[in-house]
Design a protein around this motif. Sequence first.
Motif, PDB file in Angstrom:
ATOM      1  N   LYS A 193      34.845   9.072  -4.818  1.00  0.00           N
ATOM      2  CA  LYS A 193      34.923   7.808  -5.331  1.00  0.00           C
ATOM      3  C   LYS A 193      33.237   6.896  -5.146  1.00  0.00           C
ATOM      4  O   LYS A 193      33.089   5.836  -5.620  1.00  0.00           O
ATOM      5  N   ASP A 194      32.490   7.442  -4.229  1.00  0.00           N
ATOM      6  CA  ASP A 194      31.506   6.777  -3.798  1.00  0.00           C
ATOM      7  C   ASP A 194      30.122   7.379  -4.860  1.00  0.00           C
ATOM      8  O   ASP A 194      29.126   6.879  -4.895  1.00  0.00           O
ATOM      9  N   TRP A 195      30.271   8.774  -5.245  1.00  0.00           N
ATOM     10  CA  TRP A 195      29.130   9.445  -5.549  1.00  0.00           C
ATOM     11  C   TRP A 195      28.741   9.031  -6.753  1.00  0.00           C
ATOM     12  O   TRP A 195      27.754   9.056  -7.312  1.00  0.00           O
ATOM     13  N   ASN A 196      29.569   8.174  -7.597  1.00  0.00           N
ATOM     14  CA  ASN A 196      28.949   7.688  -8.956  1.00  0.00           C
ATOM     15  C   ASN A 196      28.249   6.296  -8.769  1.00  0.00           C
ATOM     16  O   ASN A 196      27.701   5.646  -9.632  1.00  0.00           O
ATOM     17  N   ASN A 197      28.080   5.919  -7.575  1.00  0.00           N
ATOM     18  CA  ASN A 197      27.086   4.596  -7.111  1.00  0.00           C
ATOM     19  C   ASN A 197      25.910   4.894  -7.561  1.00  0.00           C
ATOM     20  O   ASN A 197      25.291   6.062  -7.671  1.00  0.00           O
ATOM     21  N   MET A 211      20.540  11.161   8.817  1.00  0.00           N
ATOM     22  CA  MET A 211      20.598  10.873   7.396  1.00  0.00           C
ATOM     23  C   MET A 211      21.370   9.634   7.046  1.00  0.00           C
ATOM     24  O   MET A 211      22.524   9.528   7.234  1.00  0.00           O
ATOM     25  N   ILE A 212      20.807   8.969   6.141  1.00  0.00           N
ATOM     26  CA  ILE A 212      21.430   7.712   5.610  1.00  0.00           C
ATOM     27  C   ILE A 212      22.386   8.120   4.365  1.00  0.00           C
ATOM     28  O   ILE A 212      22.349   9.120   3.918  1.00  0.00           O
ATOM     29  N   GLU A 213      23.299   7.144   4.062  1.00  0.00           N
ATOM     30  CA  GLU A 213      24.395   7.486   3.319  1.00  0.00           C
ATOM     31  C   GLU A 213      23.747   7.665   1.837  1.00  0.00           C
ATOM     32  O   GLU A 213      24.598   8.341   1.105  1.00  0.00           O
ATOM     33  N   GLN A 214      22.754   6.886   1.715  1.00  0.00           N
ATOM     34  CA  GLN A 214      22.389   7.235   0.019  1.00  0.00           C
ATOM     35  C   GLN A 214      21.790   8.416  -0.155  1.00  0.00           C
ATOM     36  O   GLN A 214      21.825   8.948  -1.428  1.00  0.00           O
ATOM     37  N   ALA A 215      21.516   9.115   1.018  1.00  0.00           N
ATOM     38  CA  ALA A 215      21.108  10.817   0.730  1.00  0.00           C
ATOM     39  C   ALA A 215      22.337  11.359   0.173  1.00  0.00           C
ATOM     40  O   ALA A 215      22.246  12.183  -0.842  1.00  0.00           O
ATOM     41  N   ASN A 221      25.251  14.002  -4.579  1.00  0.00           N
ATOM     42  CA  ASN A 221      26.491  14.205  -5.088  1.00  0.00           C
ATOM     43  C   ASN A 221      26.187  13.970  -6.915  1.00  0.00           C
ATOM     44  O   ASN A 221      26.693  14.376  -7.723  1.00  0.00           O
ATOM     45  N   ARG A 222      25.169  12.920  -7.161  1.00  0.00           N
ATOM     46  CA  ARG A 222      24.906  12.694  -8.236  1.00  0.00           C
ATOM     47  C   ARG A 222      24.065  14.048  -8.926  1.00  0.00           C
ATOM     48  O   ARG A 222      24.506  14.328  -9.938  1.00  0.00           O
ATOM     49  N   LEU A 280      18.105  22.655  -1.758  1.00  0.00           N
ATOM     50  CA  LEU A 280      18.253  21.477  -1.169  1.00  0.00           C
ATOM     51  C   LEU A 280      19.580  21.502  -0.551  1.00  0.00           C
ATOM     52  O   LEU A 280      19.857  20.887   0.456  1.00  0.00           O
ATOM     53  N   ASP A 281      20.568  21.877  -1.348  1.00  0.00           N
ATOM     54  CA  ASP A 281      22.061  21.938  -0.642  1.00  0.00           C
ATOM     55  C   ASP A 281      22.019  22.703   0.834  1.00  0.00           C
ATOM     56  O   ASP A 281      22.651  22.331   1.650  1.00  0.00           O
ATOM     57  N   SER A 282      21.172  23.751   0.600  1.00  0.00           N
ATOM     58  CA  SER A 282      21.345  24.901   1.796  1.00  0.00           C
ATOM     59  C   SER A 282      20.500  23.929   2.880  1.00  0.00           C
ATOM     60  O   SER A 282      20.948  24.110   4.095  1.00  0.00           O
ATOM     61  N   VAL A 283      19.329  23.429   2.596  1.00  0.00           N
ATOM     62  CA  VAL A 283      18.689  22.752   3.569  1.00  0.00           C
ATOM     63  C   VAL A 283      19.231  21.519   4.282  1.00  0.00           C
ATOM     64  O   VAL A 283      19.409  21.388   5.553  1.00  0.00           O
ATOM     65  N   ILE A 284      20.023  20.720   3.573  1.00  0.00           N
ATOM     66  CA  ILE A 284      20.775  19.534   3.910  1.00  0.00           C
ATOM     67  C   ILE A 284      22.024  20.163   4.673  1.00  0.00           C
ATOM     68  O   ILE A 284      22.346  19.584   5.700  1.00  0.00           O
ATOM     69  N   GLY A 285      22.735  21.163   4.163  1.00  0.00           N
ATOM     70  CA  GLY A 285      23.784  21.678   4.607  1.00  0.00           C
ATOM     71  C   GLY A 285      23.572  22.300   6.407  1.00  0.00           C
ATOM     72  O   GLY A 285      24.582  22.350   7.060  1.00  0.00           O
ATOM     73  N   SER A 286      22.358  22.791   6.482  1.00  0.00           N
ATOM     74  CA  SER A 286      22.119  23.320   7.603  1.00  0.00           C
ATOM     75  C   SER A 286      21.386  22.518   8.895  1.00  0.00           C
ATOM     76  O   SER A 286      21.107  22.769   9.681  1.00  0.00           O
ATOM     77  N   LEU A 287      21.305  21.267   8.421  1.00  0.00           N
ATOM     78  CA  LEU A 287      21.013  20.156   9.338  1.00  0.00           C
ATOM     79  C   LEU A 287      21.900  20.103  10.566  1.00  0.00           C
ATOM     80  O   LEU A 287      22.838  20.070  10.465  1.00  0.00           O
TER      81      LEU A 287
END
Length: 545
Positions: free
Chosen positions: A41-45, A100-104, A109-110, A129-136
């Motif tokens: 519900k938030d990803w379309n912000n 990591m902040i919420e807007q990231a 998601n966008r 990008l997905d891999s790097v963020i996912g491995s944080l």
Amino acid sequence: MRFQTLQFFSALLLAITFSACGQENKPVTQPKKQVAKPDMKDWNNSIPGNFAEKSTYHFDSTMLDAFLKNYPKYESYAGDMRKFYRGRGFTYAWFDKDGMIEQAGNLRNRIDHMDDEGLNSTVPYHAQLDSVIGSLDESAAGKPDLTPELMLTASYFAFAKIVWGGMDASVSKSMDWYLPRKKVSYANALDSLLKAPVGELKNSEPVYRQYEMLRTYLKRYRSLDSMKNWEPIKMDKKAYKPGDNSPVITAIRKRLYLLGDFAGDTASAVYSADMNDAVKACQHRLGLTEDGVIGNGMISELNITPQKRITQIMVNMERARWVPIPDPEQDYLVVNIPDYRLFVYQKDSLVWSCNVVVGKAMNKTVIFSGDVKYVVFSPYWNVPPSIVRKEVVPGMARNKNYIASHNMEITGRLGGLPVVRQKPGPNNSLGKVKFLFPNSYNIYLHDSPAKSLFNETTRAFSHGCIRVQEPEKLANFLLRNDSSWTPEKINAAMNAGKEQYVTLKKTVPVYIGYFTAFVDSKGKINFRKDIYSKDASLAKALMEN
């Protein structure tokens, strides 16, 4: 309708040969929780919003060069990235002391749902990008890794230019779109968002707001398409009117329900009063005569599949990416060619609108913008050479009184052709007033003696100029702040039979656009005929992009 603002649409980059009307123109507190991917519900912000304030997390500027060397597909965004980080002293934007902040997560998601933007493309290094963020390692203490920070920033600029900027300007030019493309500094946009006082952040995107509304309907029509039950409605009589009874009426009721026009009984076979209201609402959305009579024209529109409407919406979302944003404090005019409508705006609010007549397919009205500078009462019509050649000269050959009978006069000769103008008067082809915005296309707005044409459903009859149904109302609007021009004086000047130029104290922008799908002031999706056959080529370019 902002079309609706249309925050539409000044110099043009190309000139084309065109047979027209031929007139000479004289901080928000940051969330503390870690969110890799927020709820759907938030990803379309909107992406702009909650960025980390300048923090103790700094990095050396040379690290940006090293990053770009490792990720060369981001090189085209290097300037924006340098400007952005230089402005914030090379501090992290997507991470604060809590991670990591919420807007990231919203940005990710966008990017993961670029198809909801009406696009087939995505940003460079999407998988990485997905891999790097996912491995944080969210439990790790200390300064976060710089790679995800820079990848998020680079992806932001890539997303912004693809989703909000649209295809290259060469594409819009190839589509005969001569409205100036909007110019947005996304680095400045990010910087201003970071500096905005708490409570003053604007959750809006740097794109014409029709885009956001069309995006909502893109989802709805994809939902309709997933039903796979859009069977053609077949008529068993010529037309259906209130009171008629037929199994086809049931099918129409169901179709109107799916399209959002009808909320009544979908099983009845009777054309009832509540169905009549729904039919008229649907006819309005489709640009049809709102008479409640269901004929072949309406059935044809109802039979257009959701998939075809999806393409139409995507095409117009792309056009919305191109539209410049006018000054919201300024008056401006908008003409949507396929809608045959003029919209008059005062400080970004729609004041009124009226029907217009636009150019025929062989004399297309150009898609461009200008600034209305003159109001000309009781105008002469300087007949363009093309019309002199094709109509006046043959008419003179048939009838020696042709010139006099059309209230014209010959003022000279040029290139072997007579130079002809039509005198002011009630039968002048420009009517009693015209509105000039100097341009190389010889396009302008004007009155017309052929009033009946404004009542036609399809109104492409002119040689390229735009005939206005309510010219006196437009003249009063443009001159309302000039105390020397009262409504009475304007009316008198329109009927004086003597040409009079009036220079506006302040020019008024006019945007002539081409949208075959748009959302109206009631939030309803509208579709119009592609009268100049422009949608298919843009759809093809979108699919290939």
